[in-house]
Scaffold this motif. Structure first.
Motif, mmCIF file in Angstrom:
data_model
loop_
_atom_site.group_PDB
_atom_site.id
_atom_site.type_symbol
_atom_site.label_atom_id
_atom_site.label_comp_id
_atom_site.label_asym_id
_atom_site.label_seq_id
_atom_site.Cartn_x
_atom_site.Cartn_y
_atom_site.Cartn_z
ATOM 1 N N ASP A 58 -4.040 -4.343 13.899
ATOM 2 C CA ASP A 58 -3.621 -3.389 12.870
ATOM 3 C C ASP A 58 -3.598 -2.015 13.537
ATOM 4 O OD1 ASP A 58 -3.680 -1.404 10.922
ATOM 5 O OD2 ASP A 58 -4.922 -2.552 9.534
ATOM 6 N N SER A 67 -8.522 7.003 7.781
ATOM 7 C CA SER A 67 -7.649 5.844 7.931
ATOM 8 C C SER A 67 -6.176 6.185 7.742
ATOM 9 C CB SER A 67 -8.036 4.711 6.960
ATOM 10 O OG SER A 67 -7.631 3.484 7.501
ATOM 11 N N GLU A 106 2.144 -6.096 8.637
ATOM 12 C CA GLU A 106 1.128 -7.156 8.647
ATOM 13 C C GLU A 106 1.725 -8.468 8.152
ATOM 14 O OE1 GLU A 106 -2.173 -5.839 6.267
ATOM 15 O OE2 GLU A 106 -2.238 -3.908 7.279
ATOM 16 N N HIS A 118 4.093 6.503 10.207
ATOM 17 C CA HIS A 118 3.730 7.629 9.354
ATOM 18 C C HIS A 118 2.306 8.094 9.614
ATOM 19 C CE1 HIS A 118 3.201 3.742 7.484
ATOM 20 N NE2 HIS A 118 2.310 4.200 6.656
ATOM 21 N N LYS A 119 1.577 7.414 10.421
ATOM 22 C CA LYS A 119 0.247 7.905 10.769
ATOM 23 C C LYS A 119 0.300 8.488 12.178
ATOM 24 C CE LYS A 119 -1.934 4.759 7.651
ATOM 25 N NZ LYS A 119 -2.754 3.610 7.415
ATOM 26 N N ASN A 132 1.770 2.195 12.388
ATOM 27 C CA ASN A 132 2.151 2.968 11.205
ATOM 28 C C ASN A 132 2.775 4.254 11.723
ATOM 29 O OD1 ASN A 132 -0.269 1.271 10.607
ATOM 30 N ND2 ASN A 132 0.214 1.910 8.538
ATOM 31 N N CYS A 137 0.889 -1.167 0.000
ATOM 32 C CA CYS A 137 0.000 0.000 0.000
ATOM 33 C C CYS A 137 0.923 1.211 0.000
ATOM 34 C CB CYS A 137 -0.916 -0.082 1.220
ATOM 35 S SG CYS A 137 -2.041 1.287 1.422
ATOM 36 N N SER A 138 1.326 1.733 1.153
ATOM 37 C CA SER A 138 2.365 2.758 1.167
ATOM 38 C C SER A 138 3.623 2.145 0.571
ATOM 39 C CB SER A 138 2.683 3.202 2.596
ATOM 40 O OG SER A 138 1.575 3.855 3.149
ATOM 41 N N GLY A 144 3.067 -0.203 6.949
ATOM 42 C CA GLY A 144 2.037 -0.915 7.693
ATOM 43 C C GLY A 144 1.778 -2.306 7.137
ATOM 44 N N ALA A 145 1.560 -2.379 5.826
ATOM 45 C CA ALA A 145 1.256 -3.675 5.216
ATOM 46 C C ALA A 145 2.435 -4.638 5.364
ATOM 47 C CB ALA A 145 0.911 -3.495 3.741
HETATM 48 C C1 LIG Z 1 -6.483 0.426 8.555
HETATM 49 C C2 LIG Z 1 -5.214 0.334 7.760
HETATM 50 N N1 LIG Z 1 -4.468 -0.788 7.832
HETATM 51 C C3 LIG Z 1 -3.316 -0.916 7.145
HETATM 52 C C4 LIG Z 1 -2.841 0.069 6.316
HETATM 53 C C5 LIG Z 1 -1.587 -0.169 5.522
HETATM 54 O O1 LIG Z 1 -0.534 0.638 5.907
HETATM 55 P P1 LIG Z 1 0.635 1.042 4.901
HETATM 56 O O2 LIG Z 1 0.039 1.883 3.860
HETATM 57 O O3 LIG Z 1 1.628 1.749 5.741
HETATM 58 O O4 LIG Z 1 1.193 -0.215 4.338
HETATM 59 C C6 LIG Z 1 -3.586 1.256 6.221
HETATM 60 C C7 LIG Z 1 -3.071 2.367 5.394
HETATM 61 O O5 LIG Z 1 -3.455 2.821 4.427
HETATM 62 C C8 LIG Z 1 -4.781 1.401 6.954
HETATM 63 O O6 LIG Z 1 -5.497 2.516 6.877
#
Ligand SMILES: Cc1ncc(COP(=O)(O)O)c(C=O)c1O
Lengths: 426, 490
Positions: free
Chosen positions: B245, B75, B145, B271-272, B269, A307-308, B141-142
């Motif tokens: 998450d 989000s 995961e 960055h969030k 995250n 995603c990011s 983030g992903a």
């Molecule tokens: C609820 C949620 N989970 C996971 C992610 C994935 O994070 P990342 O974009 O850092 O991989 C996001 C981000 O867009 C998110 O909003």
């Protein structure tokens, strides 16, 4: 605001969290002012070596970063935006990604590039998975001269996926005989290889194509200025670490994985892709495209979970490539090779030290020392020089081998200190 | 606007390279034999520095970031990113540090400052989440995961468990099912009831085959699941791992910790929640924390302390899942988050969550007059509206609303996600927007609602203030043009 909500206190808004689940301890330090945090971090930065002359490489290089790179990526309009979901107000990000994709295609010769992967290692893993998906086969063949760091990553990611990962020394294409078969999804090679040697892998890729597998080539993006391209060798997917393109070493990240592939693989590619589009009035713009491959649409059926990604690093890379330009990037590559050639001769002239490979090399090479390279390097640290990477760490049979990287930033004098210093500690 | 390739002029250049000063014959060595050389040089742009600087400056002006205005993209937690953290990441002692240095004998002593950043950040994140250990390796983030699912798999393998299913609620972010699937698991979706994962439906899906459950709490509707204890206890009885998450951690700092809620693995995250900029789509960082029973499996290396107080990289964890990144994560991003946490401190972080939740509820109530809230009860840090009524009554979709907001000078909310709400508008104001900005947003949404009733055509035509209007994305995907043709700027 509370009044508008008809609420007495902010704490009431948290009442949905059951009492027994609430945080009991919250033992974090009190806040600090900007100058206090600044002083503390400057102190920590000062605990790191600052003036070490760096001959460390291994896929990550101490190149000069033109000042314009940072000036431009530091514009808040770029770096405080997010993924350009709303194309009309994100044309800056979108067009710069399109330009980045174009530059990666021109460097590799391949048809389509994505907007970025996290780093060179995850890019190899994603390329390997593309090959598995496309061929519906299970076997991946990896040359032992692919970065050992990336090979460990690949192993870590695939251990539960019922794939067969075969590692072998494939410098000679005849080594592929007996490995390639009807279950081969992909062949993964690297140019220059981990030891800095440049190859022509055309025979390898021809062989993997003969069994209908895919050819994957890891590349150094600056070497691509002069080296035979992935497409000229017959590779189907090119990947690599984009750090040399204007990104600071920064203790391991953020970096940039780049990926380009042949047209027919487009729909199995991971990650964001930007395409050219038009509005009703015929104006040209850019938008995210082919999104039906991606997690936000396809969820568990997506080609990848990414995603990011590393968008700002891709922006730095395209700015770097523009600043170097068509001629400048070739000169930069040749300057790296020249300085490395000089260093190789100087080190090779030290009694007891010998070159390991025949070459030709890009900006890195290995030499065999008369003693354990780890010992030599630790002695050199006292002299203010990071002399290179002792290969014994990843190749136990190469304890005396040292991998030395020389970029355009290493002057003739610094190379001289390296040679003199090394001679003294052996 | 023309591309940088179209602006190319033969012979122009910006490159400034040092002079080699070694003997000419070494230059000969840099000439490759023909079979190793590319046929012709890559057609990169030929531009002067001024051409290039103007080009990217103009492009930046066609972009919208948090520095430009309100960016309530649900989000994604688009809070303001303090500038001093950028300064910190550029300190030469950090920016110039080669990642292989601490892997040299005695090299670790020359990277103590950087190792300390990683180590101290780990301690802070442990305290914030209640977890027992963290790895900084995951790069977003992903990626966190995926790392988490790999940890889950390693745990079950070690215990001899045969489990093949990961449960995710229907409101989950797309990365959750995607991460579980690419790690080799079958994904089973659990329906929500009244906006949150229903414990009854959950228990129906739960069996011995379930390896883990991925949730975020509050979820993507901004709703805290009050049944969380019941869910985690049931999962643990089946020896399933609870995955958190952490994309929504901005809602609960100081009030709840994922570990106390019963979670075993969490990604954050940075960055969030921790104020590091999103970079136009990255880089981020997705550190992963675990409870004790999963610690052995964390990626290597781990930063550990010797008896004398010095830090070192420990690779000696034989049960580790291996490397998920080449080194120690997106260090530069971790460093910015570290600076952010130090500046805010415990009280500051708690205030972040309070203000974020307050702002979201303010919007929920104030927008409620003209917009339909998906679940009208107190929310946490974000709130989801539905434009379904506007679509039915006036033919105005969530997309039209988003585009109209652009003309009003705002970045639109997330639209069409979460999937469980039709025509959804997912709004996350964050704690850094002042009251007057929230009021301006409310006023803009009010005008759009009025226009939907009065002049829907105007909304279909939006945006009109941008360099381009709505792009034909269908045509772009059907005939993809993904690069400048080679003859352009050659
Ligand atoms: C609820 C949620 N989970 C996971 C992610 C994935 O994070 P990342 O974009 O850092 O991989 C996001 C981000 O867009 C998110 O909003």
């Amino acid at each position: 605001m509370l009044a508008a909500l008809g609420q007495g206190s902010v704490a009431e808004l948290f009442e949905v969290i059951p009492e027994r689940l609430r945080a009991r301890a919250w033992d974090l330090p009190p806040g600090m002012s900007e100058p206090e945090v600044g002083q503390y971090l400057a102190k920590l930065a000062g605990l790191n070596a600052q003036d070490l002359v760096c001959f460390l490489g291994g896929g990550f290089y101490d190149h000069h970063i033109p000042a314009a790179v940072d000036a431009l990526i530091s514009r808040g309009e770029f770096y405080t935006a997010y993924t350009p979901y709303q194309a009309e107000m994100s044309q800056g990000t979108l067009q710069s990604i399109f330009e980045y994709q174009s530059a990666i295609c021109r460097l590799t010769g391949l048809d389509a590039a994505n907007a970025s992967m996290y780093d060179g290692g995850t890019a190899i893993y994603e390329a390997a998975m593309m090959a598995v998906r496309k061929t519906k086969r299970k076997k991946l063949i990896v040359c032992t001269s692919v970065s050992p760091i990336y090979r460990i990553m690949l192993k870590s990611y695939t251990v539960n996926l019922h794939l067969e990962l075969v590692e072998a020394d494939l410098s000679d294409p005849s080594a592929l005989q007996g490995l390639l078969d009807q279950d081969t999804a992909g062949l993964i090679l690297q140019n220059p290889d981990f030891f800095g040697v440049l190859h022509d892998y055309a025979p390898h890729f021809e062989a993997v194509h003969a069994v209908k597998g895919l050819g994957i080539l890891g590349c150094n993006p600056i070497a691509l200025a002069v080296a035979k391209t992935p497409v000229e060798m017959g590779a189907d997917i090119a990947v690599g670490e984009g750090q040399p393109l204007g990104l600071p070493l920064s203790f391991g990240g953020p970096y940039l994985g780049f990926m380009a592939a042949a047209e027919g693989l487009l729909r199995t590619m991971p990650g964001r892709i930007v395409g050219r589009a038009h509005d009703k009035e015929g104006r040209t713009g850019y938008c995210l495209t082919l999104q039906t491959r991606e997690q936000h649409i396809r969820r568990e059926k997506a080609t990848s979970n990414i995603c990011s990604n590393e968008a700002l690093c891709a922006l730095a890379a395209v700015i770097f490539l523009g600043l170097m330009g068509k001629q400048g990037l070739v000169e930069l590559a040749e300057l790296n090779m020249t300085q490395a050639a000089y260093a190789r001769e100087r080190l090779g002239a030290i009694p007891g030290v010998e070159a390991v490979d025949q070459g030709p090399w890009f900006n890195e090479f290995r030499v065999r020392l008369p003693i354990d390279a780890r010992v030599a390097v630790s002695r050199m640290i006292d002299k203010g020089i990071a002399a290179g990477f002792p290969l014994g760490r990843y190749y136990p049979d190469q304890a005396n081998n040292l991998l030395v990287a020389v970029t355009e930033k290493r002057s003739k004098e610094e190379i001289g200190y390296l040679a003199e210093g090394l001679e003294a500690v052996l | 606007m023309k591309t940088i390739f179209e602006k190319s002029r033969p012979g122009r250049r910006a490159a400034s390279l040092p002079c080699s000063r070694v003997d000419e014959r070494f230059c000969q060595l840099s000439q490759l034999p023909p079979e190793l050389r590319r046929e012709k040089p890559a057609e990169l742009p030929e531009v002067a520095e001024i051409d290039l600087v103007r080009h990217y400056t103009l492009l930046s002006r066609m972009n919208f970031g948090v520095d430009v205005g309100t960016y309530p993209l649900g989000s994604c937690t688009m809070k303001y990113n303090p500038k001093f953290t950028e300064w910190a990441a550029r300190l030469p002692g950090f920016a110039g540090l080669h990642p292989l240095l601490p892997q040299l004998r005695r090299g670790g002593l020359l990277a103590q400052g950087a190792l300390r950043v990683v180590y101290e950040l780990e301690q802070l994140l442990k305290q914030i989440t209640g977890m027992d250990a963290f790895t900084m390796q995951p790069l977003a983030g992903a990626h966190g995961e995926l790392t988490g699912i790999m940890l889950m798999a390693a745990y079950h393998k070690d215990k001899g468990n045969q489990k093949s299913i990961v449960l995710v609620p229907d409101s989950a972010h797309g990365t959750n099912p995607a991460s579980a699937a690419i790690a080799g698991y079958q994904v089973v979706t659990v329906p929500s009831k009244d906006g949150v994962m229903d414990p009854v439906a959950f228990k129906e899906k739960l069996n011995d085959e379930v390896a883990g459950v991925m949730m975020t709490n509050p979820n993507t509707l901004g709703l805290f699941n009050p049944h969380i204890a019941e869910i985690t206890e049931a999962a643990h009885r089946a020896d399933a791992i609870m995955y958190y998450d952490g994309a929504n951690l901005n809602a609960i700092m100081g009030y709840a910790k994922p570990a106390d809620l019963g979670f075993d693995i969490v990604h954050l995250n940075l960055h969030k929640t921790f104020g590091t900029p999103h970079g136009g789509g990255g880089p981020g960082a997705g550190p992963v924390g675990v409870v004790e029973k999963l610690m052995d499996y964390l990626p290597i290396s781990r930063v550990e302390m010797r008896a004398d107080g010095t830090l070192f990289l420990n690779y000696d964890h034989p049960n580790s899942i291996g490397y998920v990144a080449p080194f120690y994560g997106n260090f530069g991003v971790c460093l910015k988050a570290f600076a952010y946490i130090l500046a805010l401190g415990g009280e500051g972080l708690k205030e972040v969550s309070e203000d974020a939740v307050l702002a979201a509820n303010y919007l929920r109530v104030k927008l409620g007059d003209k917009w339909e809230v998906a679940f009208n009860r107190p929310c946490m840090h974000e709130v989801v509206f539905s434009a379904e009524d506007k679509a039915a009554d006036y033919g105005v979709s969530a997309l039209d609303v988003a585009k109209a907001l652009i003309d009003e000078g705002f970045h639109p909310p997330t639209v069409y996600f979460p999937l469980v709400v039709k025509e959804s508008l997912m709004i996350e104001p964050t704690e850094t927007e002042a009251l007057e900005n929230l009021d301006a947003f409310i006023a803009a949404m009010g005008r759009i609602a009025d226009k939907a009733a009065g002049d829907p055509e105007a909304l279909h035509a939006a945006p009109i203030t941008t360099p381009v209007g709505r792009l034909d994305e269908v045509a772009a995907a059907r005939h993809p043009v993904l690069k400048e043709p080679e003859d352009q700027g050659a």
